[in-house]
Design a protein around this motif. Sequence first.
Motif, PDB file in Angstrom:
ATOM      1  N   THR A  72      10.575  -5.423   2.064  1.00 53.61           N
ATOM      2  CA  THR A  72      11.747  -4.403   1.777  1.00 53.61           C
ATOM      3  C   THR A  72      11.375  -3.163   1.043  1.00 53.61           C
ATOM      4  O   THR A  72      10.002  -3.523   0.164  1.00 53.61           O
ATOM      5  N   GLN A  73      12.134  -2.409   0.795  1.00 51.44           N
ATOM      6  CA  GLN A  73      11.807  -1.164  -0.115  1.00 51.44           C
ATOM      7  C   GLN A  73      11.917  -1.616  -1.570  1.00 51.44           C
ATOM      8  O   GLN A  73      10.998  -1.277  -2.189  1.00 51.44           O
ATOM      9  N   GLU A  74      12.704  -2.593  -1.923  1.00 46.67           N
ATOM     10  CA  GLU A  74      12.592  -3.081  -3.203  1.00 46.67           C
ATOM     11  C   GLU A  74      11.470  -3.886  -3.596  1.00 46.67           C
ATOM     12  O   GLU A  74      11.122  -3.792  -4.590  1.00 46.67           O
ATOM     13  N   GLN A  75      11.192  -4.797  -2.753  1.00 53.03           N
ATOM     14  CA  GLN A  75       9.764  -5.591  -2.846  1.00 53.03           C
ATOM     15  C   GLN A  75       8.641  -4.553  -3.209  1.00 53.03           C
ATOM     16  O   GLN A  75       7.832  -4.656  -3.893  1.00 53.03           O
ATOM     17  N   MET A  76       8.197  -3.506  -2.032  1.00 48.62           N
ATOM     18  CA  MET A  76       7.407  -2.619  -2.342  1.00 48.62           C
ATOM     19  C   MET A  76       7.285  -2.070  -3.778  1.00 48.62           C
ATOM     20  O   MET A  76       6.208  -1.777  -4.211  1.00 48.62           O
ATOM     21  N   ALA A  77       8.500  -1.466  -4.065  1.00 46.87           N
ATOM     22  CA  ALA A  77       8.773  -0.881  -5.301  1.00 46.87           C
ATOM     23  C   ALA A  77       8.466  -1.580  -6.539  1.00 46.87           C
ATOM     24  O   ALA A  77       7.659  -1.210  -7.354  1.00 46.87           O
ATOM     25  N   SER A  78       8.646  -3.170  -6.532  1.00 47.44           N
ATOM     26  CA  SER A  78       8.315  -3.895  -7.316  1.00 47.44           C
ATOM     27  C   SER A  78       6.894  -4.064  -7.619  1.00 47.44           C
ATOM     28  O   SER A  78       6.512  -4.220  -8.720  1.00 47.44           O
ATOM     29  N   PHE A  79       6.198  -4.198  -6.330  1.00 49.49           N
ATOM     30  CA  PHE A  79       4.822  -4.555  -6.414  1.00 49.49           C
ATOM     31  C   PHE A  79       4.118  -3.312  -6.881  1.00 49.49           C
ATOM     32  O   PHE A  79       3.139  -3.423  -7.562  1.00 49.49           O
ATOM     33  N   LEU A  80       4.462  -2.130  -6.790  1.00 51.79           N
ATOM     34  CA  LEU A  80       3.854  -0.908  -7.520  1.00 51.79           C
ATOM     35  C   LEU A  80       4.313  -0.499  -8.686  1.00 51.79           C
ATOM     36  O   LEU A  80       3.762   0.538  -9.473  1.00 51.79           O
TER      37      LEU A  80
ATOM     38  N   LEU B 263      -1.809   6.109  -4.988  1.00 47.78           N
ATOM     39  CA  LEU B 263      -2.394   6.161  -3.639  1.00 47.78           C
ATOM     40  C   LEU B 263      -3.306   5.254  -3.113  1.00 47.78           C
ATOM     41  O   LEU B 263      -3.090   4.515  -2.257  1.00 47.78           O
ATOM     42  N   PRO B 264      -4.277   4.775  -3.985  1.00 50.45           N
ATOM     43  CA  PRO B 264      -5.175   3.667  -3.774  1.00 50.45           C
ATOM     44  C   PRO B 264      -4.471   2.399  -3.824  1.00 50.45           C
ATOM     45  O   PRO B 264      -4.714   1.471  -2.729  1.00 50.45           O
ATOM     46  N   SER B 265      -3.547   2.062  -4.782  1.00 52.15           N
ATOM     47  CA  SER B 265      -2.699   0.926  -4.645  1.00 52.15           C
ATOM     48  C   SER B 265      -1.804   0.635  -3.550  1.00 52.15           C
ATOM     49  O   SER B 265      -1.799  -0.236  -3.028  1.00 52.15           O
ATOM     50  N   LEU B 266      -1.317   1.848  -3.028  1.00 49.50           N
ATOM     51  CA  LEU B 266      -0.333   1.888  -2.045  1.00 49.50           C
ATOM     52  C   LEU B 266      -0.803   1.746  -0.712  1.00 49.50           C
ATOM     53  O   LEU B 266      -0.486   0.837   0.135  1.00 49.50           O
TER      54      LEU B 266
ATOM     55  N   ASP C 253      -6.163   2.629   4.815  1.00 50.63           N
ATOM     56  CA  ASP C 253      -7.191   3.281   3.937  1.00 50.63           C
ATOM     57  C   ASP C 253      -6.379   4.472   3.634  1.00 50.63           C
ATOM     58  O   ASP C 253      -5.657   4.926   3.994  1.00 50.63           O
ATOM     59  N   LEU C 254      -7.142   5.415   2.733  1.00 47.80           N
ATOM     60  CA  LEU C 254      -6.417   6.434   2.194  1.00 47.80           C
ATOM     61  C   LEU C 254      -6.658   7.450   3.341  1.00 47.80           C
ATOM     62  O   LEU C 254      -5.679   8.278   3.567  1.00 47.80           O
ATOM     63  N   ASN C 255      -7.605   7.466   4.443  1.00 50.77           N
ATOM     64  CA  ASN C 255      -7.650   8.655   5.075  1.00 50.77           C
ATOM     65  C   ASN C 255      -6.484   8.450   6.247  1.00 50.77           C
ATOM     66  O   ASN C 255      -5.842   9.264   6.682  1.00 50.77           O
TER      67      ASN C 255
END
Length: 348
Positions: free
Chosen positions: A17-25, A47-50, A57-59
């Motif tokens: 979820t958006q909330e989970q991703m926000a928490s992880f980052l 960006l690397p963590s995301l 990958d970043l590309n």
Amino acid sequence: MKINEIIRKKRMEKGYTQEQMASFLGVSAPAVNKWEKAISYPDITLLPSLARLLGTDLNTLLSFQADPTQEEIQHFLDELVSAANTDGFDRAFHMAFEKLHEYPSCDTLLLNTALTLEGLVITQAGNTEFSSFMSAIEELYMRVSKSHDPAICNQAKAMMISKHIGRKEFDAAQNLLDELPDTAMFDKKQLQSTLYLQQGDWIKAAQLIEQKVLSGISMVQSALYTLTEIAVKENHLSDAEQLAGTARQVTELFDLWECNTYIADFLLALAKEDTRKCLEALQKMLPALEKNWKPARSPLYRHLSLKDTNNSQMMRAWILNDLENPENHAYDFLRDDPAVCELLEKYR
């Protein structure tokens, strides 16, 4: 896809979820929501963590792609022509520059887009001299003329030379001409075809030689047209007639587009200001415009992957634009002739 679309797609694939991703980052859920709506973008330090969190990958995350392939470029050019035909030239022009902003350093794309847009200007936007789009297209040629690829650079310079000559900017044309290299002392394609023959690759050898034939005979035919015009200006009319006849024979002998058979006659009659002969040539040339050139049927070109072509729209536009342009005085003697006007109206 754009970065906001990639973030949303990859997040959903991971089942976050958006909330989970926000928490992880370590960011807020509204921040993730804004990323996916393209209202704002992740901080560069995230960006690397995301990318790692989304399993990419970043590309990929940044929508980076190397230059498009030749097939992708051709597909895009076909889309431009289709857009111009269905939605108008303005739409095609907008599409072209969107793509060029995406790949600003791809010289092959730049050159071919400029060539395609110029062809569309001629057929859809009216006479090139008065088109507001031509300055932008010329800017593309100028950009490509600085390419590190000699073939692309020289083709762009050749296009600019023609434009300078048309505007009687002779010094500018000469300066660019002086930058073009002389012909190489050896024929690379001939050597390559010999190598293919020795290797038993008949198809590749034939393709190279057929390309040489088509390119060479096209240059010969263009030279014959020019020599015909020069002979008329020098008042060597018998020479001009013979040269025009040779140009006709070249078209027939080398299985070129039928319309080319009548171009020399038209140019000769035009140079002589012979209304009757111009009309006779147009009466043959305009119907021939509607016939496709089918190179694959000729043994001279059967190994080349050339599609049947019909340049009637562009050729017809050139003729009509020249006749309707009051600054082109070569056609002054034709403009008021009733028979010529009636014929052109039929093909307008």
